[in-house]
Design a protein around this motif. Structure first.
Motif, PDB file in Angstrom:
ATOM      1  N   GLU A 131      28.315  43.209 -20.487  1.00 35.74           N
ATOM      2  CA  GLU A 131      29.361  43.422 -19.499  1.00 35.74           C
ATOM      3  C   GLU A 131      30.268  44.552 -19.988  1.00 35.74           C
ATOM      4  O   GLU A 131      30.950  44.420 -21.008  1.00 35.74           O
ATOM      5  CB  GLU A 131      30.166  42.138 -19.287  1.00 35.74           C
ATOM      6  N   ASP A 151      30.423  44.636 -13.650  1.00 32.21           N
ATOM      7  CA  ASP A 151      31.563  43.917 -13.087  1.00 32.21           C
ATOM      8  C   ASP A 151      32.596  44.944 -12.651  1.00 32.21           C
ATOM      9  O   ASP A 151      33.283  45.537 -13.490  1.00 32.21           O
ATOM     10  CB  ASP A 151      32.150  42.969 -14.135  1.00 32.21           C
ATOM     11  N   TYR A 194      33.071  50.228 -22.612  1.00 29.99           N
ATOM     12  CA  TYR A 194      34.140  49.725 -21.753  1.00 29.99           C
ATOM     13  C   TYR A 194      34.413  50.623 -20.553  1.00 29.99           C
ATOM     14  O   TYR A 194      35.203  50.264 -19.677  1.00 29.99           O
ATOM     15  CB  TYR A 194      35.431  49.520 -22.555  1.00 29.99           C
ATOM     16  N   ASP A 195      33.761  51.807 -20.480  1.00 30.57           N
ATOM     17  CA  ASP A 195      33.928  52.682 -19.330  1.00 30.57           C
ATOM     18  C   ASP A 195      32.651  53.509 -19.160  1.00 30.57           C
ATOM     19  O   ASP A 195      31.610  53.193 -19.772  1.00 30.57           O
ATOM     20  CB  ASP A 195      35.177  53.566 -19.465  1.00 30.57           C
ATOM     21  N   GLN A 204      41.084  50.653 -14.506  1.00 33.24           N
ATOM     22  CA  GLN A 204      40.907  51.849 -15.320  1.00 33.24           C
ATOM     23  C   GLN A 204      40.791  53.115 -14.468  1.00 33.24           C
ATOM     24  O   GLN A 204      40.625  54.206 -15.001  1.00 33.24           O
ATOM     25  CB  GLN A 204      39.660  51.715 -16.191  1.00 33.24           C
ATOM     26  N   SER A 227      35.486  44.752 -11.370  1.00 33.93           N
ATOM     27  CA  SER A 227      36.910  44.452 -11.548  1.00 33.93           C
ATOM     28  C   SER A 227      37.490  45.197 -12.743  1.00 33.93           C
ATOM     29  O   SER A 227      38.676  45.538 -12.751  1.00 33.93           O
ATOM     30  CB  SER A 227      37.126  42.945 -11.701  1.00 33.93           C
ATOM     31  N   HIS A 228      36.664  45.467 -13.746  1.00 30.71           N
ATOM     32  CA  HIS A 228      37.151  46.159 -14.940  1.00 30.71           C
ATOM     33  C   HIS A 228      37.227  47.670 -14.737  1.00 30.71           C
ATOM     34  O   HIS A 228      37.778  48.386 -15.578  1.00 30.71           O
ATOM     35  CB  HIS A 228      36.268  45.828 -16.136  1.00 30.71           C
ATOM     36  N   SER A 235      40.013  42.878  -9.013  1.00 25.48           N
ATOM     37  CA  SER A 235      41.306  43.102  -9.661  1.00 25.48           C
ATOM     38  C   SER A 235      42.172  43.922  -8.717  1.00 25.48           C
ATOM     39  O   SER A 235      41.680  44.556  -7.785  1.00 25.48           O
ATOM     40  CB  SER A 235      41.138  43.830 -11.005  1.00 25.48           C
ATOM     41  N   HIS A 275      33.309  46.381 -20.480  1.00 28.77           N
ATOM     42  CA  HIS A 275      34.553  45.628 -20.454  1.00 28.77           C
ATOM     43  C   HIS A 275      35.433  46.084 -21.613  1.00 28.77           C
ATOM     44  O   HIS A 275      34.933  46.299 -22.724  1.00 28.77           O
ATOM     45  CB  HIS A 275      34.189  44.141 -20.618  1.00 28.77           C
TER      46      HIS A 275
END
Length: 340
Positions: free
Chosen positions: A178, A209, A186-187, A216, A211-212, A239, A180
């Motif tokens: 994921e 996902d 994370y991106d 950002q 939402s993350h 989010s 995250h």
């Protein structure tokens, strides 16, 4: 059946597994993405025939199936540095042991390998989860961090996860990271570097996902299209941002329900994810795997959010690619190709 709609049990692990099965069955979910915490799944029992059979029977009683299981909590400890009280709070005793950091990492890696074996026994082709990261602590970039330190973090990830993915590929299961914050990916750009670090192995991909991505300020649709071959699983979660000049994207160490936060999670259908565009992108890349509802909302009761999200996703899944291009009716040839 089109894309199955499942409920991720991670935020329901305070309830007995049998109760979550009953709720999901009554609401009409196709299956569960089962968390390996609470009493839902225990990877250390992967070779216990009675245990595996019992779990499958509980699902079958409610008309549910399993396409994926989740190993987020243990996976987090594989690469994390530091290992501290946060990990003690989420790890089972058998993984935490005496708390010596390298021992925790090694036991976490072994447990994730057993998670792959358990997934195979259950007939689930995917394990979703986290990897942890030795370099997330450098995200603020001060004191200055060298490229050699960042490269060492990706090498540490590859060194720890390649033996784990060996087991995944051996048993015919895939790991879906994921993307995250706090993970090695994370991106957009860190996801690309992570895949490169592990050599684009077929057993390692992405649990997407959106939402993350929203807080950002990243485009989830572009990510789906660009990483099409690596998307093994999809979370349906939302989010919202409230960036008013005082509230920042880093969260300010404020609780999830604080109106002073710059962003927070909300139940599916109540946020800012461009769902129709995203589901059309999933259609375009040919994704046919689960769309798994992950309920997280500090302002809504989960027994309201979960069935409501199911109906929301059903409507999105109902939009199917056409059998022929809409402009084919204008052509004099019956073999007109769909528009790109």
């Amino acid at each position: 059946m089109g894309r199955p709609i499942t409920l991720f049990t991670g935020q329901w692990a305070d309830l007995p597994f049998e109760e979550v099965c009953r709720l999901a069955g009554e609401w009409g979910y196709d299956g569960l993405e089962i968390a390996c915490w609470g009493d839902h799944l225990d990877p250390s029992r992967w070779d216990d025939d009675a245990y595996v059979t019992g779990r499958l029977e509980l699902l079958e009683e409610q008309g549910l199936k399993v396409w994926a299981i989740a190993g987020h909590l243990t996976g987090q400890a594989v690469c994390d540095d530091p290992i501290d009280q946060r990990h003690r709070d989420i790890l089972p005793d058998r993984v935490w042991g005496d708390g010596e950091p390298e021992g925790v990492r090694e036991r976490a890696a072994a447990e994730i390998q057993d998670t792959a074996r358990l997934a195979a026994r259950l007939g689930a082709g995917t394990v979703t989860g986290f990897t942890g990261s030795a370099i997330w602590k450098y995200v603020a970039m001060f004191p200055p961090v060298t490229e050699d330190m960042i490269a060492a973090g990706y090498q540490d990830f590859a060194d720890r996860w390649n033996p784990i993915i060996d087991v995944f590929e051996e048993v015919g299961v895939r790991f879906a990271l994921e993307v995250h914050p706090s993970e090695i990916a994370y991106d957009y750009w860190t996801a690309r570097r992570t895949l490169e670090a592990i050599g684009h192995r077929p057993g390692f991909g992405i649990n997407f996902d959106p939402s993350h991505f929203m807080w950002q300020q990243l485009d989830p649709v572009a990510f789906v299209l660009d990483f099409a071959d690596h998307i093994f699983h999809v979370h349906v979660k939302e989010s919202v941002t409230a960036l008013d000049g005082r509230n920042g994207v880093l969260g300010s160490h404020l609780p999830w329900d604080s109106p002073r936060r710059g962003w927070t999670f909300v139940s599916t259908g109540h946020g800012q994810v461009p769902w129709e565009r995203m589901f059309r992108a999933l259609n375009a890349i040919g994704y046919r795997g689960p769309t798994s509802v992950e309920w997280e909302d500090a302002g809504m009761e989960r027994r309201q959010g979960a069935p409501e999200a199911l109906e929301f996703v059903r409507r999105l899944n109902a939009v199917r690619p056409p059998d022929a291009a809409f402009d084919a009716a204008f052509s004099r040839t019956a073999s007109a190709s769909p528009s790109p």
